[in-house]
Design a protein around this motif. Structure first.
Motif, PDB file in Angstrom:
ATOM      1  N   THR A   8       0.824  -1.274   0.039  1.00  0.00           N
ATOM      2  CA  THR A   8      -0.144  -0.276   0.156  1.00  0.00           C
ATOM      3  C   THR A   8       0.739   1.176   0.000  1.00  0.00           C
ATOM      4  O   THR A   8       1.752   1.339   0.805  1.00  0.00           O
ATOM      5  N   TYR A  57      -8.218  -2.358  -2.585  1.00  0.00           N
ATOM      6  CA  TYR A  57      -7.666  -3.487  -2.092  1.00  0.00           C
ATOM      7  C   TYR A  57      -8.122  -4.556  -2.771  1.00  0.00           C
ATOM      8  O   TYR A  57      -8.910  -5.495  -2.476  1.00  0.00           O
ATOM      9  N   THR A  61      -6.586  -7.184   2.181  1.00  0.00           N
ATOM     10  CA  THR A  61      -7.858  -7.154   3.180  1.00  0.00           C
ATOM     11  C   THR A  61      -8.263  -5.806   3.189  1.00  0.00           C
ATOM     12  O   THR A  61      -7.440  -4.965   3.281  1.00  0.00           O
ATOM     13  N   HIS A  62      -9.529  -5.474   3.227  1.00  0.00           N
ATOM     14  CA  HIS A  62      -9.972  -4.255   3.405  1.00  0.00           C
ATOM     15  C   HIS A  62      -9.908  -3.570   4.795  1.00  0.00           C
ATOM     16  O   HIS A  62     -10.113  -4.230   5.923  1.00  0.00           O
ATOM     17  N   PRO A  63      -9.344  -2.475   4.844  1.00  0.00           N
ATOM     18  CA  PRO A  63      -8.904  -2.121   6.246  1.00  0.00           C
ATOM     19  C   PRO A  63      -9.977  -1.727   7.110  1.00  0.00           C
ATOM     20  O   PRO A  63      -9.780  -1.651   8.381  1.00  0.00           O
TER      21      PRO A  63
END
Ligand SMILES: CC(=O)SCCNC(=O)CCNC(=O)[C@H](O)C(C)(C)COP(=O)(O)OP(=O)(O)OC[C@H]1O[C@@H](n2cnc3c(N)ncnc32)[C@H](O)[C@@H]1OP(=O)(O)O
Ligand SMILES: N[C@@H](CCO)C(=O)O
Length: 377
Positions: A8, A57, A61-63
């Motif tokens: 990221t 994403y 994993t989506h934060p």
């Protein structure tokens, strides 16, 4: 470029970005993820463009939700978009709310969030930001640009605006314009947001309560358009949540009611209401033919070297086969090599997000040919 799975990063762009509206935006932040490594001759980069409420994403994993990436089925080591071979880039679109500049961000002129003072944006503006990201990453030409729904609209703008930077392109469940019906559904959603007393003309960022109810209703309406009538019938029919629960009140008695409420309430946890207004507006403004004297094929005249693949889904009534076919015909008329397929699928518009073997099969074949024609194994 050193590759890591799910790397990221945020690109900060100081140069002012000139928007279609005539306004300029500066600075511009871009939240993005990369997977895999850029090869020595920089020929293995693939950009994946996300849909309206998607995010960068794609395979991580989506934060906020903690859920795995929306295309993690397809992106990863040994997968269709093999991160051992390809350098995958996915960025949050301009106007959205996961790291890329949007109405939630601070307006440098006031020191407060932009709210609805944020300038109007277009799909082409989103693509301009992606092009700046490619510059930053040292990618001149993309092996492939891929996207579904609004992602597909971005791919069409890549073909119009930066054709020289694209070797091949996949457009899934998309359209080159928003119809009156598309605009109408979006307008219902926007009105739901703006009717929420917690919206406060878009100035809610410093308030405890957000326009969640309005945004949830917007999502519920939109979600119906992402499914097919058969899919809803198959999933829920007229089933009740619980036989004993018939209340003659307005609790969610039917399963489909409860399901839509769930879709609405989980959506507001991960999305910003003003971003929803701006992005739906950007989609509504899309009419690529209109910018080219009414002839869609004229938009793609400079893309004759790009190998294209257009895929529609038989039960998608949001961007039906006719709209996807119009894109394929226009590409063909512009001399662009294009393959087109309508995939028989019961899932409606969101089929491109689901496990549809025929789609995987087509994407695999198309990528393998594109890679070969670019000298990759
Ligand atoms: C590029 C991009 O577009 S990224 C953004 C895409 N993501 C989204 O759009 C998210 C919301 N959309 C969806 O969930 C879409 O339907 C899909 C296509 C992504 C997933 O479809 P499916 O896997 O078939 O999931 P489905 O539509 O059945 O929804 C499952 C959810 O509904 C819930 N649900 C199912 N039945 C009920 C019910 N009767 N009452 C309440 N909730 C219910 C499930 O518990 C599950 O919840 P969870 O997602 O919080 O775990
Ligand atoms: N369901 C997807 C596709 C909508 O076009 C999304 O919310 O982004």
């Amino acid at each position: 470029m050193q590759g890591r799975e799910g790397h990221t990063a945020t690109l900060f762009r100081k140069d002012p970005l000139k928007l279609d509206s005539g306004a300029t935006l500066s600075p511009v932040n871009v939240g993005y993820e990369t997977y895999g490594s850029l090869n020595a001759d920089r020929s293995n980069a693939i950009i994946i463009c996300h849909a309206l409420t998607g995010d960068q994403y794609v395979a991580s994993t989506h934060p906020i939700t903690g859920k795995e990436g929306w295309w993690s089925r397809l992106v990863g080591p040994g997968k269709l978009y093999d991160t051992d071979k390809y350098f995958i880039i996915c960025s949050n679109v301009l106007g959205s709310c996961l790291g890329t500049t949007g109405p939630w961000e601070e307006n440098p002129a006031t020191g407060k969030p932009w709210g609805i003072d944020f300038p109007v944006i277009t799909i082409r503006d989103m693509v301009r930001v992606q092009a700046a990201l490619l510059d930053h990453l040292g990618v001149e030409t993309l092996l492939m640009a891929v996207g579904g729904s609004m992602g597909g609209m971005q791919i069409l703008e890549w073909l119009c605006t930066f054709p020289e930077r694209v070797h091949s392109a996949v457009i899934l469940a998309a359209a080159a314009r928003h119809t009156a019906q598309n605009i109408a559904f979006h307008e219902v959603g926007r009105q739901a947001v703006m009717a929420d007393p917690n919206w406060h003309e878009g100035r809610y960022y410093d308030k405890a309560a957000k326009p969640d109810k309005g945004l949830a209703v917007a999502r519920m309406t939109a979600h119906i358009t992402y499914l097919s009538e058969n899919a809803l019938t198959e999933k829920f029919g007229r089933n009740l949540q619980s036989r004993e629960a018939i209340s003659f009140g307005f609790e969610a008695d039917f399963q489909v009611e409860s399901y839509l409420r769930h879709q609405g309430s989980t959506f507001v946890d991960r999305f910003d209401a003003n971003s929803y207004l701006y992005i739906t507006r950007a989609m509504d403004y899309l009419d690529i033919a209109d910018r080219h004297g009414g002839r869609l094929s004229d938009a793609f005249k400079k893309a004759a070297h790009v190998r294209c693949c257009v895929i529609s889904f038989s039960t998608d009534w949001l961007y039906p086969t006719s709209e996807n076919k119009a894109v394929a015909h226009a590409l063909n008329a512009a001399g662009v090599p294009v393959s087109f397929a309508e995939i028989d699928s019961p899932y409606g518009h969101d089929a491109f997000l689901l496990d549809v073997p025929q789609m995987d099969h087509m994407l695999t074949g198309f990528l393998s040919t594109a890679a070969k024609t670019r000298g990759l194994k």
